[in-house]
Design an enzyme around this catalytic site. Structure first.
Site, mmCIF file in Angstrom:
data_model
loop_
_atom_site.group_PDB
_atom_site.id
_atom_site.type_symbol
_atom_site.label_atom_id
_atom_site.label_comp_id
_atom_site.label_asym_id
_atom_site.label_seq_id
_atom_site.Cartn_x
_atom_site.Cartn_y
_atom_site.Cartn_z
ATOM 1 N N SER A 134 108.316 58.872 22.593
ATOM 2 C CA SER A 134 107.478 57.883 21.938
ATOM 3 C C SER A 134 107.390 58.051 20.423
ATOM 4 C CB SER A 134 106.058 57.947 22.528
ATOM 5 O OG SER A 134 105.472 59.224 22.307
ATOM 6 N N LYS A 169 103.167 60.160 12.842
ATOM 7 C CA LYS A 169 103.156 59.275 14.002
ATOM 8 C C LYS A 169 101.773 58.644 14.160
ATOM 9 C CE LYS A 169 104.120 59.439 19.013
ATOM 10 N NZ LYS A 169 104.547 60.337 20.107
ATOM 11 N N SER A 173 108.900 63.142 23.935
ATOM 12 C CA SER A 173 108.646 62.221 22.836
ATOM 13 C C SER A 173 109.072 62.665 21.450
ATOM 14 C CB SER A 173 107.167 61.840 22.815
ATOM 15 O OG SER A 173 106.832 61.139 23.972
#
Length: 438
Positions: A149, A73, A173
């Site tokens: 996210s 990420k 997330s």
């Protein structure tokens, strides 16, 4: 893409070389339509895979993930690559000087890092459709959100691009994108995976986690990072554990398919021998109300100087999230933290189960950019429906496995929350459910 256990066996046996695996992955990433890949690292990945291939031919392995590709990420530092956090503010970010500890652990286990993956801007949102590079797109329907996210981390696994990805989870997330994309996500307790080298959203809750196709893959990755000897699937029986199915309005989905998913998993666990009963959660709504206050205050503290000087460079939705916290008095934050500690202790003490079962989200993947959607319960705001059933477990700091459940149409998911048990038990239970549902 092979599930991680099958991929590891193929790499270990020599049926597949690290270079062959990487070439396949890079071809998949080059054809990506989800927007999940932000910064590829092709040449360094090729060099690493070539080294690992030579070692494999000698019968040597660096570690249990020898040759396995992973994506990171774009909130997490990877040496030599910029960390842009999905934002124009970091367009000119220099390459990171060092790997975040979790990335270093993966490399030490033999993994090949192939690049950085999409994140909702600064991780401040559960949808995955707000970033400088545009929205991430759900592989099941490119017009729908991935959840966030850790948007790219979920989409890349769901699309079959990668077998394992790193995400972060402050309130949803890892788990929300796992549910919306139909993959498995692991949110351990804070600190189980080291949080260094990760851009903060809210330090009280930020947690590093993993995403993979299924719980068996997560269990293997967890064991690999823990340095454990890898073994086959755990026992299918669930007799020793008390499963509480969360009841009350807080846990009621707006989508009947998600209700069916919870019911299916509860029935499956009962069929495996678990003691399954309803579990109330008094005070969970008041507890959850402290989450936006604490997260907003901590996020604004991080962004205060940028927000004052460079507000126009944020995405409008991020401005909308940050702006209300500019003038919130300090006592509101302190009061919220005190309330959180009091209610968290009371709720944990009340729970009479070893594992809590509940929906991951109240909605399945919604159209990109939609703020509200029609449901059988009327017009529903998307953002709360993707966050409110996950955030309590960041407030409680309990380990969670988010598990996809087969339903018609778009994916749906449930959470298995460790109340008295840890990650190994949760992953074993999730794996037993997966095998029973096949």
């Amino acid at each position: 893409m092979l599930p991680l256990p099958d991929l590891v066996r193929a790499l270990d046996s020599g049926e597949l070389s690290p270079t062959e695996h990487l070439d396949d992955v890079l071809a998949r990433l080059d054809a990506d339509r989800t927007g999940s890949v932000i910064v590829p690292d092709r040449e360094r990945a090729r060099a690493r895979a070539a080294e690992l291939t030579v070692l494999a031919l000698r019968g040597e392995r660096i570690g249990p993930l020898h040759g396995v590709t992973v994506g990171i990420k774009d909130l997490v530092d990877v040496a030599g690559l910029p960390t842009r956090c999905g934002s124009r503010l970091l367009d000119d970010a220099p390459p990171a000087r060092a790997d975040a500890p979790v990335v270093a652990m993966l490399r030490a286990a033999g993994a090949v890092v192939v690049g950085k993956l999409h994140t909702h801007e600064f991780a401040y949102g559960p949808a995955g459709d707000v970033a400088a590079t545009g929205p991430a797109r759900n592989p099941h329907d490119l017009g729908r959100i991935t959840g966030g996210s850790s948007s790219g981390s979920a989409a890349a696994v769901a699309a079959g691009h990668l077998p394992l990805t790193v995400g972060t989870d402050t309130g949803a997330s890892v788990r929300t994108p796992a549910a919306l994309c139909g993959v498995a996500g692991w949110k351990p307790r804070r600190g189980t995976l080291p949080g260094g080298g990760v851009f903060p959203l809210a330090e009280s809750f930020d947690t590093v986690g993993l995403l993979a196709a299924d719980a068996a893959s997560l269990a293997l990755a967890r064991a690999a990072l823990a340095g454990a000897v890898l073994t086959g699937p755990g026992p299918a029986a669930a007799q020793p554990y008390r499963i509480g199915v969360a009841t009350g309005h807080w846990w009621r989905p707006h989508d009947p398919a998600i209700t069916d998913a919870v019911r299916t998993v509860a029935g499956t666990l009962a069929g495996l021998g678990a003691d399954v009963s309803e579990q109330d959660t008094p005070g969970v709504d008041e507890l959850a109300a402290t989450y936006p206050v604490i997260t907003g205050a901590e996020a604004f503290a991080t962004h205060r100087e940028w927000f004052a000087r460079r507000r126009d460079e944020y995405q409008p939705a991020t401005v909308e999230r940050l702006a209300p916290h500019a003038d919130v008095p300090a006592h509101a934050y302190v009061d919220a933290q005190r309330t959180r500690r009091r209610l968290a202790a009371a709720l944990t003490g009340h729970l009479g189960c070893d594992v809590l079962l509940c929906p991951t989200t109240r909605l399945r993947a919604t159209p990109i950019g939609a703020g509200t959607v029609p449901t059988p319960d009327g017009e529903i705001a998307v953002r709360p429906a993707l966050l409110e059933t996950t955030s309590p477990f960041n407030l409680l700091d309990l380990p969670v496995v988010a598990l996809p459940v087969p339903v018609p149409g778009l994916p749906a998911g449930v959470q298995l929350v460790g109340v008295t048990v840890g990650d190994d038990v949760l992953l074993d239970l999730a794996g037993a459910v997966e095998r029973a549902l096949r």
